[in-house]
Design an enzyme around this catalytic site. Structure first.
Site, short mmCIF file in Angstrom:
data_model
loop_
_atom_site.label_atom_id
_atom_site.label_comp_id
_atom_site.label_asym_id
_atom_site.label_seq_id
_atom_site.Cartn_x
_atom_site.Cartn_y
_atom_site.Cartn_z
N SER A 17 0.81 -0.94 -0.33
CA SER A 17 -0.08 -0.22 -0.02
C SER A 17 1.32 1.19 -0.22
CB SER A 17 -0.49 -0.10 0.88
OG SER A 17 -1.58 1.55 1.92
N HIS A 42 -1.41 -1.05 -3.98
CA HIS A 42 -2.52 -0.79 -3.78
C HIS A 42 -2.82 0.48 -3.15
CE1 HIS A 42 -6.18 -1.77 -1.20
NE2 HIS A 42 -5.38 -0.73 -0.32
N ASP A 44 -5.11 3.61 -1.83
CA ASP A 44 -6.10 4.18 -0.48
C ASP A 44 -6.30 5.49 -1.21
OD1 ASP A 44 -5.94 1.96 1.06
OD2 ASP A 44 -3.97 2.57 1.25
N MET A 46 -8.66 8.20 0.38
CA MET A 46 -9.73 8.94 1.25
C MET A 46 -10.18 10.67 1.36
SD MET A 46 -7.13 7.77 3.99
CE MET A 46 -6.26 5.57 4.67
N HIS A 75 -8.59 1.24 -3.71
CA HIS A 75 -9.50 1.21 -1.98
C HIS A 75 -10.29 2.22 -2.29
CE1 HIS A 75 -9.62 0.22 2.36
NE2 HIS A 75 -10.77 -0.33 2.08
N MET A 77 -12.39 4.89 -0.51
CA MET A 77 -12.72 5.12 1.23
C MET A 77 -13.68 6.30 1.58
SD MET A 77 -9.07 3.23 3.81
CE MET A 77 -8.62 3.31 2.15
N MET A 146 -11.21 -5.18 5.94
CA MET A 146 -10.43 -4.80 6.76
C MET A 146 -10.25 -5.40 7.93
SD MET A 146 -9.59 -1.95 4.83
CE MET A 146 -8.34 -1.66 6.47
N GLY A 153 -2.24 4.00 8.22
CA GLY A 153 -1.81 3.12 7.81
C GLY A 153 -0.54 3.20 9.64
N GLY A 154 0.30 1.34 9.53
CA GLY A 154 0.56 1.75 10.64
C GLY A 154 0.15 1.02 12.06
N ASP A 184 -6.74 -6.69 4.80
CA ASP A 184 -5.99 -5.29 4.24
C ASP A 184 -6.02 -4.16 6.02
OD1 ASP A 184 -5.41 -2.55 4.35
OD2 ASP A 184 -6.87 -1.90 3.47
N GLY A 186 -2.21 -4.13 9.30
CA GLY A 186 -2.15 -4.65 10.41
C GLY A 186 -1.04 -6.03 9.65
N GLY A 206 1.23 -2.13 4.36
CA GLY A 206 1.72 -0.78 3.80
C GLY A 206 3.02 -0.55 4.70
N SER A 207 3.01 -0.33 5.46
CA SER A 207 4.54 -0.26 6.29
C SER A 207 4.75 -1.09 7.03
CB SER A 207 3.90 0.20 8.32
OG SER A 207 3.13 -0.83 9.28
C1 DX5 Z 1 -6.10 1.58 6.08
C2 DX5 Z 1 -6.03 1.29 4.83
C3 DX5 Z 1 -4.26 0.42 4.60
C4 DX5 Z 1 -3.46 0.67 4.76
C5 DX5 Z 1 -2.60 -0.73 5.53
O1 DX5 Z 1 -7.16 2.16 5.76
O2 DX5 Z 1 -6.41 0.84 3.85
O3 DX5 Z 1 -4.68 -0.28 3.04
O4 DX5 Z 1 -2.52 1.15 3.95
O5 DX5 Z 1 -1.18 -0.04 5.88
P1 DX5 Z 1 -0.32 -1.13 7.01
O6 DX5 Z 1 -0.64 -2.25 6.70
O7 DX5 Z 1 0.28 -0.10 7.99
O8 DX5 Z 1 -1.47 -1.29 8.53
ZN ZN Z 2 -6.41 -0.02 1.55
#
Ligand code: DX5
Ligand code: ZN
Length: 229
Positions: A17, A42, A44, A46, A75, A77, A146, A153-154, A184, A186, A206-207
């Site tokens: 991500s 990926h 995101d 928002m 994705h 959101m 989710m 993220g993170g 998606d 953690g 992501g992280s």
């Molecule tokens: C959160 C996003 C994820 C996010 C995941 O709202 O949809 O895609 O980037 O990040 P990590 O892998 O760090 O949880």
């Molecule tokens: Zn996402």
């Protein structure tokens, strides 16, 4: 074809991500994870309404499309995502997921994504029951579960969602559907095998990827874990 053996599931796919990437170097970051073995990118999106954060829109997706051959997994959101499906598709989105919680007419929006030519997905927040997708499960290409509350993220993986992944996998297999389960939030090297055993197919990270020094090493370690699952 035929026979009694269950169809083998393809090896898991890893979708870094870019939310955790360095936005000032986005092209380089995407090329780096592509070269490091990512399967999808990926993205995101928002809107500051559906989730308490604002990220990027169609112009950035169009730029990403120019710098990678990997499928762009967008994705959304955002509230009322049906307003933007065609625009994201035109910008280069290959996979598009919308949140069930953000759609008044979910069935219609899924058809709209399919008609756009993108792979169609429905995303569910951790607290949303699987029953909301009963009617569209036969139409979608993937379901995005989710495992954190979306927005950032993170965050820490919510392990209570593992049971939801298992239930969805059982339902998909029982109905003989070919619907991928994307997980998606953690996802890390140390929990990816457990998530795969629960039934995940596509792993957003992501992280775990972008905060590591060695993208290739991290993706390889994830794949090794998937091989053990
Ligand atoms: C959160 C996003 C994820 C996010 C995941 O709202 O949809 O895609 O980037 O990040 P990590 O892998 O760090 O949880
Ligand atoms: Zn996402």
């Amino acid at each position: 074809m035929g026979g009694s053996k269950a169809r083998p599931r393809p090896a898991g796919r890893i979708a870094p991500s870019i939310l955790s990437a360095d936005f000032s170097q986005l092209a380089e970051e995407v090329s780096a994870v592509a070269g490091a073995g990512a399967d999808l990118i990926h993205v995101d999106v928002m809107d500051g309404h559906f989730v308490p954060n604002i990220t990027l829109g169609q112009p950035v997706v169009a730029c990403l499309d120019r710098v990678t051959d990997l499928p762009l997994d967008v994705h959304l959101m955002i509230e009322r995502p049906e307003r933007y499906v065609e625009e994201f598709r035109k910008a280069g989105a290959d996979w598009i997921s919308v949140h069930a919680e953000a759609c008044t007419h979910l069935h219609r929006t899924v058809q709209q994504i399919k008609e756009s030519g993108a792979r169609a997905g429905v995303a569910l927040n951790p607290g949303t029951p699987l029953s909301v997708i009963d009617v569209v499960l036969g139409d979608v290409d993937f379901v995005l579960l989710m495992t954190v509350n979306p927005g950032f993220g993170g965050q820490k993986f919510i392990s209570a969602v593992l049971q939801k992944i298992r239930s969805l996998r059982d339902r998909i297999d029982a109905d003989g559907l070919s619907v991928d389960i994307e997980v998606d939030g953690g996802v890390k090297t140390d929990n990816i095998a457990e998530i795969a055993r629960a039934g995940g197919d596509v792993f957003v990270a992501g992280s775990a990827v972008f905060d590591s020094k060695d993208y290739r090493g991290t993706i390889a370690a994830m794949r090794e874990q998937l091989g053990k699952s």
